[in-house]
Design an enzyme around this catalytic site. Structure first.
Site, PDB file in Angstrom:
ATOM      1  CG  ASN A 197      -1.972  -1.157   0.946  1.00  0.00           C
ATOM      2  OD1 ASN A 197      -2.462  -1.354  -0.124  1.00  0.00           O
ATOM      3  ND2 ASN A 197      -2.537  -1.660   2.287  1.00  0.00           N
ATOM      4  CE  LYS A 209       4.096   9.175  -3.106  1.00  0.00           C
ATOM      5  NZ  LYS A 209       3.458   8.728  -4.650  1.00  0.00           N
ATOM      6  CE  LYS A 269       2.134   0.066  -5.212  1.00  0.00           C
ATOM      7  NZ  LYS A 269       2.174   0.872  -3.984  1.00  0.00           N
ATOM      8  CB  THR A 270       5.712   3.074 -10.598  1.00  0.00           C
ATOM      9  OG1 THR A 270       4.461   2.448 -10.460  1.00  0.00           O
ATOM     10  CG2 THR A 270       6.116   3.456 -12.046  1.00  0.00           C
ATOM     11  CB  THR A 271       9.528   5.235  -7.817  1.00  0.00           C
ATOM     12  OG1 THR A 271       8.237   6.290  -7.610  1.00  0.00           O
ATOM     13  CG2 THR A 271      10.711   6.332  -7.590  1.00  0.00           C
ATOM     14  NE  ARG A 324      19.993  -0.112  -9.972  1.00  0.00           N
ATOM     15  CZ  ARG A 324      19.552  -0.832  -8.918  1.00  0.00           C
ATOM     16  NH1 ARG A 324      18.948  -1.980  -8.996  1.00  0.00           N
ATOM     17  NH2 ARG A 324      19.926   0.075  -7.933  1.00  0.00           N
ATOM     18  CG  PHE A 353      -7.165   6.404 -10.242  1.00  0.00           C
ATOM     19  CD1 PHE A 353      -6.252   5.394 -10.026  1.00  0.00           C
ATOM     20  CD2 PHE A 353      -6.783   7.722 -10.494  1.00  0.00           C
ATOM     21  CE1 PHE A 353      -4.943   5.865  -9.526  1.00  0.00           C
ATOM     22  CE2 PHE A 353      -5.402   8.136  -9.936  1.00  0.00           C
ATOM     23  CZ  PHE A 353      -4.441   7.203  -9.499  1.00  0.00           C
ATOM     24  CD1 TRP A 412     -12.036   8.069  -8.599  1.00  0.00           C
ATOM     25  CD2 TRP A 412     -10.901   6.166  -7.969  1.00  0.00           C
ATOM     26  NE1 TRP A 412     -10.838   8.438  -8.309  1.00  0.00           N
ATOM     27  CE2 TRP A 412      -9.926   7.480  -7.869  1.00  0.00           C
ATOM     28  CE3 TRP A 412     -10.489   5.066  -7.576  1.00  0.00           C
ATOM     29  CZ2 TRP A 412      -8.837   7.236  -7.577  1.00  0.00           C
ATOM     30  CZ3 TRP A 412      -9.095   4.787  -7.058  1.00  0.00           C
ATOM     31  CH2 TRP A 412      -8.267   6.001  -7.057  1.00  0.00           C
ATOM     32  CD  GLU A 418      -0.364   0.962 -10.458  1.00  0.00           C
ATOM     33  OE1 GLU A 418      -1.173   0.233  -9.835  1.00  0.00           O
ATOM     34  OE2 GLU A 418       0.404   1.751  -9.774  1.00  0.00           O
TER      35      GLU A 418
END
Length: 218
Positions: free
Chosen positions: A56, A58, A60-62, A70, A112, A114, A149
């Protein structure tokens, strides 16, 4: 001597080592070096990894994009497919497009759930993104494939977990695949070689009402 009593507060590495004499510290580092060298000797395989960044928090993508950088630095070809949030046309896409000779980047979501409010459309876009991801996974010239994602797409039921696992089985032996997003399914975690869970401790949006900002969230 370091205490082994469970009732004592655990000493940090810094506090333990700061109490050593120069000779004791040198001997400790020699032992540590010997252990590391033995580990390196035993770890002599190379393989394409399945890497999962979930949780949960922040980052993950970074973290995945750090691996992308690399790979680009080594001259490897990289394929990126973004699920769900591709409608943002994120800033990282603009930056990474400078490596167009090595990199292909497809942002294929529409925002998203929603915001889209159309499950059938979201499912269709997730399946289209997966087909593009499969194209990359099937081509051995791509050393790294980032499926950003995709875990969310599986969690929401847009993409069957079994379909993704079967696709990963088809990738070349030396191709790395990174799958990001919260809610990674257990079956994927079991299959993965490297799994990192980002844990949320504090968040400025929830606790301070700070909106998403360029350079941080997008």
């Amino acid at each position: 001597m370091e205490s082994n009593h469970s009732s004592a507060m655990p000493a940090t590495t810094d506090s333990v080592e700061s109490g050593l004499t120069a000779e004791q510290y040198r001997q400790k580092m020699q032992r540590r070096k010997a252990v590391q060298e033995e580990r390196l000797k035993a770890s002599n395989r190379e393989k394409g990894l399945i890497i999962v960044n979930t949780g949960n928090g922040k980052g993950k993508t970074t973290a995945a994009l750090g691996m992308v950088m690399r790979s680009l630095g080594h001259g490897y070809r990289v394929g990126i497919v973004q699920f769900i949030k591709g409608a943002w046309e994120p800033a990282e896409k603009a930056v990474l497009n400078q490596w167009s000779q090595q990199l292909e980047f497809f942002a294929m979501g529409e925002g998203f759930t929603w915001e889209t409010q159309d499950r059938d459309r979201d499912t269709q876009k997730a399946l289209e993104a997966w087909q593009k991801g499969l194209e990359f996974l099937h081509q051995p010239e791509y050393k790294l494939v980032l499926l950003d994602e995709i875990n969310v797409a599986m969690k929401l039921g847009y993409l069957p977990v079994e379909t993704v696992l079967a696709g990963l089985d088809q990738k070349p032996e030396d191709t790395h695949a990174i799958l990001t997003g919260r809610g990674a399914p257990d079956a994927l975690i079991d299959r993965a070689d490297l799994v990192t869970e980002m844990r949320l401790v504090k968040h400025p949006f929830r606790e301070q009402g700070v909106k998403a900002q360029p350079g941080i969230e997008y």
